[in-house]
Design an enzyme around this catalytic site. Sequence first.
Site: not given
Ligand code: IPM
Ligand code: MN
Length: 350
Positions: A135, A186, A219, A243, A247
């Site tokens: 990032y 990784k 993974d 990140d 999710d």
């Molecule tokens: C998160 C989002 C951000 C990230 C994006 C919008 C840049 O996905 O906060 O999880 O990848 O950190």
């Molecule tokens: Mn995210």
Amino acid sequence: MRIAVVPGDGIGVDVTREAVKTLEAIGRLRSLPVETVHFPWSADHYLATGETVPAGAFDDLARNFDAIFMGAFGDPRVPDMRHAAEILLGARFALDLYVNYRPVRCLDDRLCPLKGFSASDVDFVVFRENTEGAYVGAGGNLKKGTSEEVAVQEDVSTRKGVERIVRYAFEFARASGRKRVVMSDKSNAMRFVGDLWQRTFFQVAREYPDVESSHLYIDALCMQMVKDPRQFEVIVTNNMFGDIATDLGAALQGGLGMAASGNLHPGKVSMFEPVHGSAPKYAGTGRANPFGAILTAALLLEQLGHATEAAALEAAVARCVREGRATADVGGSLSTSAAGDAVCERIEFD
Ligand code: IPM
Ligand code: MN
Ligand code: NAD
């Protein structure tokens, strides 16, 4: 509590309104003055003015606020996400918020998507390194737009950066009575950063003999999160893997609409945001689930030392889920604002 509020784009605006509503309700119930100052930084603001964040804004936030609450950023009219990079990632980097604290906790059996498991089986915390990795924006394009184009995106880890997030994970484990920390990377494919993460993690781990330390490739970690989430208590990983894993973690909690996060640097101002994005197709429709944002407000309360209030807010959300007083994504039929009201009505103190 003086809180800077940046609703941002899309459903970020819808859910932030509800999160602020619950903070104000807590403030009234507990005689805890809550002062919010709203900032317009968003895609709309950028398109109208050309400004993402004004110069000096982050210094102002750091000096004059107890916490920052952000909604979400992302708008199809800004395809390069420049405003999100400068507002959201900008805050993480400028304020050196190196800890991205993302609890993965399923609040009710009806939200647990795994066959044979219940809500209590999903209860761990992901610490995502928040200021380095892929990032940092190091890289570039050569011969852009030609058939010989080259794109380079560097993944940068520093000893200091890895060590402080790893140490935070162990300290958190110890302080919260958790017994296991898993580091995920990784390193089988990315030798250079992987080697630094491996050495740093196992060196720091030696200082915490009371906490079990282990490693999983990212993974494999994702597979194990789905196969048996009970094995996890604390996970520490880099920016991008964190990140992605969170999710997946959100799905274990009932979906992106249920997941909360805090961007922390001990002793400095912190920033709080739900894990989900701006979901443009739901913007303004009343379909966005505000619970992730409200649970994020609970994290804010917890970090500012209001543990009782944080627990009461989380309990109110859990009750709403149990009673089906929720939006459609988690099995209810309420609008975003009605779901926020339902939480406010269920906040209780002994
Ligand atoms: C998160 C989002 C951000 C990230 C994006 C919008 C840049 O996905 O906060 O999880 O990848 O950190
Ligand atoms: Mn995210
Ligand atoms: P998203 O999280 O916005 O939405 C993905 C899907 O998840 C939605 O279509 C919806 O079905 C569901 N969802 C997410 N939040 C929900 C909620 N509160 N209630 C009900 N359902 C919800 O991810 P995306 O579609 O990949 O990204 C949309 C935009 O948001 C992009 O521009 C992306 O870059 C951005 N984004 C921003 C952040 C952030 O600001 N922190 C985080 C992730 C994505």
